[in-house]
Write a protein that holds these residues in place. Structure first.
Motif, PDB file in Angstrom:
ATOM      1  N   THR A 148      11.348   4.545-127.321  1.00  0.00           N
ATOM      2  CA  THR A 148      11.194   5.993-127.353  1.00  0.00           C
ATOM      3  C   THR A 148       9.770   6.375-127.770  1.00  0.00           C
ATOM      4  O   THR A 148       8.988   5.541-128.224  1.00  0.00           O
ATOM      5  CB  THR A 148      12.174   6.608-128.357  1.00  0.00           C
ATOM      6  N   ASP A 149       9.458   7.665-127.631  1.00  0.00           N
ATOM      7  CA  ASP A 149       8.153   8.157-128.098  1.00  0.00           C
ATOM      8  C   ASP A 149       7.909   7.751-129.550  1.00  0.00           C
ATOM      9  O   ASP A 149       6.813   7.317-129.915  1.00  0.00           O
ATOM     10  CB  ASP A 149       8.098   9.686-127.999  1.00  0.00           C
ATOM     11  N   GLU A 150       8.953   7.926-130.377  1.00  0.00           N
ATOM     12  CA  GLU A 150       8.798   7.674-131.802  1.00  0.00           C
ATOM     13  C   GLU A 150       8.462   6.206-132.082  1.00  0.00           C
ATOM     14  O   GLU A 150       7.624   5.905-132.945  1.00  0.00           O
ATOM     15  CB  GLU A 150      10.079   8.078-132.538  1.00  0.00           C
ATOM     16  N   ILE A 151       9.114   5.305-131.354  1.00  0.00           N
ATOM     17  CA  ILE A 151       8.824   3.882-131.541  1.00  0.00           C
ATOM     18  C   ILE A 151       7.374   3.579-131.193  1.00  0.00           C
ATOM     19  O   ILE A 151       6.657   2.878-131.924  1.00  0.00           O
ATOM     20  CB  ILE A 151       9.778   3.025-130.685  1.00  0.00           C
ATOM     21  N   HIS A 152       6.904   4.123-130.088  1.00  0.00           N
ATOM     22  CA  HIS A 152       5.522   3.839-129.680  1.00  0.00           C
ATOM     23  C   HIS A 152       4.508   4.513-130.597  1.00  0.00           C
ATOM     24  O   HIS A 152       3.419   3.972-130.835  1.00  0.00           O
ATOM     25  CB  HIS A 152       5.316   4.228-128.216  1.00  0.00           C
ATOM     26  N   GLN A 153       4.854   5.674-131.128  1.00  0.00           N
ATOM     27  CA  GLN A 153       3.977   6.289-132.129  1.00  0.00           C
ATOM     28  C   GLN A 153       3.837   5.384-133.350  1.00  0.00           C
ATOM     29  O   GLN A 153       2.733   5.227-133.899  1.00  0.00           O
ATOM     30  CB  GLN A 153       4.539   7.654-132.543  1.00  0.00           C
ATOM     31  N   LEU A 154       4.938   4.770-133.772  1.00  0.00           N
ATOM     32  CA  LEU A 154       4.890   3.899-134.935  1.00  0.00           C
ATOM     33  C   LEU A 154       4.144   2.594-134.643  1.00  0.00           C
ATOM     34  O   LEU A 154       3.483   2.046-135.531  1.00  0.00           O
ATOM     35  CB  LEU A 154       6.303   3.591-135.423  1.00  0.00           C
ATOM     36  N   VAL A 155       4.251   2.103-133.408  1.00  0.00           N
ATOM     37  CA  VAL A 155       3.487   0.907-133.027  1.00  0.00           C
ATOM     38  C   VAL A 155       1.990   1.197-133.119  1.00  0.00           C
ATOM     39  O   VAL A 155       1.210   0.410-133.672  1.00  0.00           O
ATOM     40  CB  VAL A 155       3.862   0.437-131.616  1.00  0.00           C
ATOM     41  N   VAL A 156       1.589   2.347-132.581  1.00  0.00           N
ATOM     42  CA  VAL A 156       0.168   2.714-132.628  1.00  0.00           C
ATOM     43  C   VAL A 156      -0.267   2.968-134.068  1.00  0.00           C
ATOM     44  O   VAL A 156      -1.340   2.536-134.499  1.00  0.00           O
ATOM     45  CB  VAL A 156      -0.095   3.955-131.748  1.00  0.00           C
ATOM     46  N   GLY A 157       0.591   3.653-134.826  1.00  0.00           N
ATOM     47  CA  GLY A 157       0.270   3.920-136.220  1.00  0.00           C
ATOM     48  C   GLY A 157       0.095   2.642-137.029  1.00  0.00           C
ATOM     49  O   GLY A 157      -0.809   2.546-137.868  1.00  0.00           O
ATOM     50  N   ARG A 158       0.949   1.656-136.773  1.00  0.00           N
ATOM     51  CA  ARG A 158       0.822   0.372-137.471  1.00  0.00           C
ATOM     52  C   ARG A 158      -0.485  -0.317-137.118  1.00  0.00           C
ATOM     53  O   ARG A 158      -1.155  -0.903-137.988  1.00  0.00           O
ATOM     54  CB  ARG A 158       2.011  -0.523-137.114  1.00  0.00           C
ATOM     55  N   ALA A 159      -0.872  -0.236-135.835  1.00  0.00           N
ATOM     56  CA  ALA A 159      -2.124  -0.857-135.420  1.00  0.00           C
ATOM     57  C   ALA A 159      -3.323  -0.181-136.080  1.00  0.00           C
ATOM     58  O   ALA A 159      -4.312  -0.835-136.429  1.00  0.00           O
ATOM     59  CB  ALA A 159      -2.253  -0.796-133.899  1.00  0.00           C
ATOM     60  N   LEU A 160      -3.232   1.121-136.286  1.00  0.00           N
ATOM     61  CA  LEU A 160      -4.350   1.865-136.866  1.00  0.00           C
ATOM     62  C   LEU A 160      -4.473   1.655-138.373  1.00  0.00           C
ATOM     63  O   LEU A 160      -5.585   1.598-138.915  1.00  0.00           O
ATOM     64  CB  LEU A 160      -4.178   3.363-136.571  1.00  0.00           C
ATOM     65  N   THR A 161      -3.335   1.547-139.055  1.00  0.00           N
ATOM     66  CA  THR A 161      -3.367   1.514-140.517  1.00  0.00           C
ATOM     67  C   THR A 161      -3.096   0.139-141.106  1.00  0.00           C
ATOM     68  O   THR A 161      -3.425  -0.112-142.279  1.00  0.00           O
ATOM     69  CB  THR A 161      -2.313   2.475-141.098  1.00  0.00           C
ATOM     70  N   GLY A 162      -2.470  -0.734-140.309  1.00  0.00           N
ATOM     71  CA  GLY A 162      -2.045  -2.018-140.838  1.00  0.00           C
ATOM     72  C   GLY A 162      -0.804  -1.922-141.698  1.00  0.00           C
ATOM     73  O   GLY A 162      -0.390  -2.911-142.326  1.00  0.00           O
ATOM     74  N   LEU A 163      -0.153  -0.763-141.706  1.00  0.00           N
ATOM     75  CA  LEU A 163       1.036  -0.532-142.524  1.00  0.00           C
ATOM     76  C   LEU A 163       2.240  -0.337-141.620  1.00  0.00           C
ATOM     77  O   LEU A 163       2.180   0.388-140.623  1.00  0.00           O
ATOM     78  CB  LEU A 163       0.843   0.711-143.409  1.00  0.00           C
ATOM     79  N   ASN A 164       3.364  -0.952-141.990  1.00  0.00           N
ATOM     80  CA  ASN A 164       4.578  -0.891-141.186  1.00  0.00           C
ATOM     81  C   ASN A 164       5.452   0.268-141.636  1.00  0.00           C
ATOM     82  O   ASN A 164       5.935   0.287-142.772  1.00  0.00           O
ATOM     83  CB  ASN A 164       5.354  -2.213-141.299  1.00  0.00           C
ATOM     84  N   ALA A 165       5.670   1.243-140.734  1.00  0.00           N
ATOM     85  CA  ALA A 165       6.491   2.409-141.071  1.00  0.00           C
ATOM     86  C   ALA A 165       7.873   2.344-140.443  1.00  0.00           C
ATOM     87  O   ALA A 165       8.604   3.330-140.467  1.00  0.00           O
ATOM     88  CB  ALA A 165       5.773   3.679-140.621  1.00  0.00           C
ATOM     89  N   PHE A 166       8.236   1.180-139.896  1.00  0.00           N
ATOM     90  CA  PHE A 166       9.533   1.078-139.229  1.00  0.00           C
ATOM     91  C   PHE A 166      10.689   1.045-140.224  1.00  0.00           C
ATOM     92  O   PHE A 166      11.818   1.359-139.881  1.00  0.00           O
ATOM     93  CB  PHE A 166       9.578  -0.191-138.363  1.00  0.00           C
ATOM     94  N   SER A 167      10.418   0.640-141.448  1.00  0.00           N
ATOM     95  CA  SER A 167      11.499   0.589-142.431  1.00  0.00           C
ATOM     96  C   SER A 167      10.941   0.841-143.830  1.00  0.00           C
ATOM     97  O   SER A 167       9.735   0.853-144.043  1.00  0.00           O
ATOM     98  CB  SER A 167      12.185  -0.788-142.404  1.00  0.00           C
TER      99      SER A 167
END
Length: 394
Positions: free
Chosen positions: A375-394
């Motif tokens: 979903t959009d949200e999953i891909h936003q979190l993938v990009v966000g993780r790449a940018l920050t190095g922080l995992n927001a999935f859980s």
């Protein structure tokens, strides 16, 4: 002007001139796909969508074009470039998302799983037959309770002597009722593993999902696995953990980056043509500033989306693709394609909700494309993780 009467040459060909930055073999693949899609699918797609009919008789013809597993090398596959494959996805989805999905389920998911993770014996047996359309495959990952969280996998595979016994359920699995084999992902004592499961194995049941308001000219199914027993060598030895299915999902997501722009182009073409034919207040609506502003904005997003797809394709061909870019591309292409479809509908007026034009069909299909393969949200979190190095999935 009805859907069947739209010209095979896109209005965007002259304005954008994408071919000016493509290689001759890439243009050849694109034109082959356009000719096939416009000749064999476009004249019947509105009726098929209305009647919920998947025109499976086209499968041998698609295979003859070399589209199935076309990005794979050897085993009867064409060995085409990533960009060429993307262009085929674009031209196919310009007619209907369901047919691009068919090519994706076969090549990017089922065939890629065997190609990436299978033994030579598995590859030599299955891939040539699948490339010819003689055997169809499906990809069983998503589960009813799992959605975007495949780690929450309840399907299990238990080793019993020289066999594996698989139990569980899958949902939203393309082609499952027609498939000869299913790539089933299941939890084992070693983590998630993949299995090649012939669909005539006792205990394997596929049921088409009815009531869809989207992707009506294609097949999505539920799968039930009740003590499905396969031999020990049914396992895909190269796939261990969720990186296995994710490696295939990224192939499918790549095709979507291009394909969604095909749907956007079809909507934009319809809006441009109609703007020159439909008259209000004594002149074509295309002569009004507001209409031209809408068309210009849609064209801008379409061209940006295709150029992003081409950039990602060039990276993929060079072996330098940052996987976060796949999420950037999928997120952008589907989101902008939906915006283009909705804006195009306003130019068509009330007629835009009818099957006389392809826009509402594309809009409905794109809602499914927006959801599957992340979903959009999953891909936003993938990009966000790449940018920050922080995992927001859980």
């Amino acid at each position: 002007m009805s859907t069947a009467e739209f010209p095979e040459v896109s209005v965007m060909d002259e304005v954008f001139d994408l071919h000016a930055i493509l290689q001759p073999d890439e243009i050849e693949w694109a034109m082959k796909a356009r000719t096939f899609a416009q000749t064999h699918i476009r004249p019947v797609i509105e009726d098929d969508f209305d009647k919920k009919y998947f025109r499976k008789e086209l499968i041998p013809l698609i295979a003859e074009q070399g589209f199935l597993g076309m990005h794979l090398k050897g085993y009867g596959c064409a060995g085409a470039s990533a960009v060429s494959y993307g262009l085929v996805c674009l031209e196919t989805e310009a007619v209907d998302s369901g047919w691009r999905t068919f090519i994706s389920v076969m090549g990017s998911l089922a065939m890629s799983a065997i190609y990436k993770y299978g033994t030579e014996e598995q590859k030599n047996y299955w891939l040539p037959q699948m490339a010819k359309g003689e055997k169809l495959g499906c990809f069983g990952l998503t589960e009813p309770q799992g959605g975007s969280d495949p780690a929450n996998m309840l399907t299990t595979a238990t080793r019993v002597g020289e066999t594996w016994v698989i139990n569980g359920a899958k949902r939203w699995i393309g082609l499952a009722t027609l498939a000869d084999l299913a790539i089933i992902w299941a939890m084992t004592d070693e983590g998630v593993r993949g299995f090649i499961v012939p669909t005539d194995t006792p205990g394997f049941t596929a049921t088409a999902i009815d009531g869809k308001l989207s992707m009506r000219a294609s097949i999505q199914c539920e799968i039930e696995l009740d003590n499905v027993t396969v031999p020990a060598d049914a396992i895909l030895p190269g796939a261990k953990g969720l990186s296995g299915p994710f490696g295939c999902l990224n192939e499918a997501r790549y095709g979507i980056i291009w394909g969604a722009m095909g749907a956007a182009r079809a909507c934009l073409d319809a809006a441009i043509i109609r703007s020159k034919e439909r008259e209000v207040f004594g002149k074509p609506i295309g002569s009004f500033q507001l209409t031209q502003a809408k068309l210009a904005d849609m064209t801008l997003e379409y061209e940006k989306g295709v150029l992003l797809a081409l950039h990602i394709g060039r990276q993929k061909d060079a072996g330098t693709l940052n996987l976060a870019q796949i999420s950037v591309g999928k997120l952008n292409s589907v989101r902008e394609a939906l915006k283009i479809a909705r804006e195009a509908r306003t130019i068509l007026g009330g007629d835009g909700i009818t099957g006389e034009f392809p826009v509402m069909r594309h809009m409905a299909n794109l809602e499914s494309v927006r959801t599957y393969e992340g979903t959009d949200e999953i891909h936003q979190l993938v990009v966000g993780r790449a940018l920050t190095g922080l995992n927001a999935f859980s």
